[in-house]
Enzyme design. Structure first.
Site, PDB file in Angstrom:
ATOM      1  N   LYS A  94       9.722  -1.788  -2.267  1.00  0.00           N
ATOM      2  CA  LYS A  94       9.832  -1.941  -0.814  1.00  0.00           C
ATOM      3  C   LYS A  94      11.236  -2.416  -0.480  1.00  0.00           C
ATOM      4  O   LYS A  94      11.740  -3.367  -1.072  1.00  0.00           O
ATOM      5  CB  LYS A  94       8.802  -2.965  -0.321  1.00  0.00           C
ATOM      6  CG  LYS A  94       8.983  -3.438   1.125  1.00  0.00           C
ATOM      7  CD  LYS A  94       8.582  -2.395   2.132  1.00  0.00           C
ATOM      8  CE  LYS A  94       8.672  -2.956   3.565  1.00  0.00           C
ATOM      9  NZ  LYS A  94       7.645  -3.972   3.844  1.00  0.00           N
ATOM     10  N   ASP A 137      -0.111  -2.668   8.498  1.00  0.00           N
ATOM     11  CA  ASP A 137       0.829  -3.784   8.478  1.00  0.00           C
ATOM     12  C   ASP A 137       0.093  -5.115   8.627  1.00  0.00           C
ATOM     13  O   ASP A 137       0.618  -6.070   9.190  1.00  0.00           O
ATOM     14  CB  ASP A 137       1.908  -3.656   9.548  1.00  0.00           C
ATOM     15  CG  ASP A 137       3.156  -4.484   9.230  1.00  0.00           C
ATOM     16  OD1 ASP A 137       3.297  -4.927   8.067  1.00  0.00           O
ATOM     17  OD2 ASP A 137       3.985  -4.701  10.136  1.00  0.00           O
TER      18      ASP A 137
END
Length: 419
Positions: A203, A332
Site C-alpha cells: 500500500k 475503507d
C-alpha cells in the site's frame, strides 16, 4: 499454513435459491455439497456421502462469501471515540481491537479482506500479518486476510500520523520500516521490509486525502520516480501495489508507474479513467463513505474539504462505472463501520451499477484483484466460503445487510450476532 481444525463430515446446504454469478441467474432450488474446506458439488447429488450433515437453510439465497478490498481492522469498532487513540493504544491492545473487528466482519458475510496498511508504531512488526496467521491457524475468528503491513507514505504524507492527526513534532515518529520513507532508496527499503516480513500487497500513498492536513485534496505526494521504484520492488517480488489516490494528476502518475489498483479515485478525469481501462487498473471506489462517513468531529477545514470533494467523488464513481473501469468493492472501514459492506454495494448500484455487477465487485472482480482463483464463485473445487441472504439480491442488493448464514472453508459461523 495448515488450519488448526480437522475437517468435519460432508455437509449438504439446501436453500431456496443460489446465485450463479457467471450466468447472472438464480438457480432454484439451491444446493451445495461441501467436503472439508471445498465445494464438491453444486446441486443435490443422487447419492450423498456417508455421514453427510444436511443443513436446510430455508427461504434464502446462497452467495459466495463477499470480499472487502479496503479495510483497516486495527482502527474503529467498539469504543473508538477518542482522537488520542493513536497515542493511547499499544500494539497489543490495537491487535485485540483488530480481533474484534475481524470477527464482526466475518459474521457479516465478508470472508476475505485486504487490510491496507498500518500507520502506527510497532517497531517494524507487521501486526496484520500476525493477525492473518492467527486466523489461518484457527486461534481467532476472522476473514481470510491479504495483509499490506505498513502503508508506505512520505514524511508529512496522508498516512504519516504526525500529519494525519496534526500531532506536534516528536509525537509518534515512524521509521522507514514502519512505512515513512522519502526518496528512492528509502521507499525501496520500506517495501522490502514489508515483503520480508509477510506482506502480500503493498500500500502506498500516492496523493493526500480529504481527512488529512496536507493541502488541497488529491495533490500528488510521491514523485514519479519514487512511485516507479515502489512498483518495481513489489512486482519483482510478485506482489501488487494498491495506491491511496484521489487527485487526477496523482492517479495518472500512479497508473503510468504501473500501480495495480487505485483506492478512492475521487477526482478522476474521463481521460484518466480511460487510461485505467486501457491498462487494466482496478479501482476500489469506497464511494459509500462519501455519504456515511461522520465528519462532525473533524477540523472545520477538513469538513469544508469533504463538503467540496464528496459530491464530486460520487459523480466520478458514476463515470468510472459508465466507462467500464474494473471496480472491486471496498469500504475503507472504519470510515464505514466494519462489516457494513452492504452500504458500499447499495452505493455502487446508486451510482449506476446493476446489482449483479455490484455483487461481482464483491466476489469475482475482487478475487481477480488478489489473484485468488480458489474463491468468489459457488463452483466445485473452490473454497466453501458461502453466505445466505433473504430474498433476491439481483432485485435488491440491500438484502446483503441481512446475512443469516456464514461458512468459511467449510466451517459454519452462525448465528450472525446483531452488533
Amino acid at each position: 499454513m495448515a488450519p488448526a481444525r480437522a475437517a468435519g463430515p460432508p455437509t449438504l446446504l439446501r436453500a431456496a435459491r443460489l446465485l450463479d454469478l457467471d450466468k447472472g441467474e438464480l438457480v432454484e432450488p439451491g444446493a451445495l455439497l461441501v467436503t472439508g474446506e471445498h465445494i464438491t458439488a453444486v446441486g443435490e447429488p443422487d447419492r450423498l456421502p456417508e455421514d453427510t450433515v444436511v443443513r436446510d437453510l430455508g427461504d434464502v439465497t446462497l452467495l459466495p462469501g463477499l470480499m472487502d478490498m479496503e479495510v483497516n481492522l486495527f482502527l474503529g469498532g467498539p469504543d473508538h471515540r477518542s482522537p488520542l487513540i493513536p497515542v493511547q493504544e499499544d500494539p497489543a491492545l490495537r491487535t485485540l481491537r483488530a480481533v474484534a473487528n475481524a470477527g464482526r466482519t466475518l459474521r457479516r458475510g465478508y470472508t476475505t479482506v485486504r487490510n491496507l496498511g498500518l500507520f502506527v508504531q510497532t517497531g517494524g512488526v507487521l501486526l496484520d500479518v500476525a493477525l492473518k496467521k492467527a486466523v489461518d491457524l484457527g486461534w481467532v475468528d476472522g476473514p481470510r486476510i491479504v495483509p499490506a503491513g505498513h502503508a508506505i507514505a512520505p514524511t508529512g504524507g496522508h498516512l504519516d500520523p504526525t500529519m494525519f492527526q496534526a500531532f506536534a513534532p516528536g509525537v509518534l515518529p515512524l521509521t522507514v520500516e514502519e512505512g515513512i520513507a522519502d526518496g528512492v532508496a528509502e521507499v525501496r527499503k520500506a517495501v522490502r521490509h514489508q515483503i520480508k516480513y509477510g506482506a502480500q500487497v503493498i500500500k502506498v500513498c500516492a496523493s493526500n486525502g480529504v481527512m488529512s492536513h496536507t493541502g488541497p485534496a488529491g495533490a500528488q505526494q510521491y514523485s514519479d520516480e519514487e512511485l516507479r521504484a515502489i512498483v518495481d520492488e513489489a512486482h519483482r517480488a510478485g506482489l501488487k501495489v494498491a495506491a491511496h489516490c484521489m487527485g487526477d494528476t496523482a492517479m495518472r502518475a500512479a497508473v503510468h508507474a504501473g500501480v495495480d489498483c487505485l483506492e478512492h479515485g475521487f477526482l478522476a478525469s474521463d481521460e484518466t479513467l480511460d487510461l485505467m481501462v486501457e491498462r487494466g487498473t482496478f479501482l476500489v471506489a469506497t464511494t459509500s463513505l462519501t455519504e456515511s462517513m461522520n465528519t462532525a468531529h473533524a477540523d472545520p477545514a477538513l469538513q469544508a474539504k469533504a463538503a467540496e470533494v464528496f459530491p464530486r467523488a460520487r459523480e466520478s464513481t458514476s463515470r468510472a462505472i459508465a466507462r467500464g473501469v474494473r471496480i472491486a468493492l471496498g469500504t475503507d472501514a472504519p470510515a464505514v463501520p466494519h462489516g457494513r459492506g452492504h452500504l458500499e454495494l447499495a452505493a455502487l448500484v446508486a451510482r449506476g451499477m446493476r446489482p449483479l455487477d455490484a455483487l461481482r465487485a464483491a466476489t469475482t472482480v475482487a478475487a481477480e484483484l488478489i489473484d485468488a482463483e480458489d474463491r468468489g464463485r459457488l463452483e466445485p473445487g473452490l473454497l466453501a466460503d458461502v453466505i445466505a441472504v433473504p430474498g433476491d439480491p439481483l432485485a435488491d442488493v440491500g438484502v446483503t445487510e441481512k446475512v443469516s448464514f456464514v461458512m468459511k472453508g467449510g466451517r459454519v459461523y452462525r448465528p450472525v450476532r446483531k452488533d
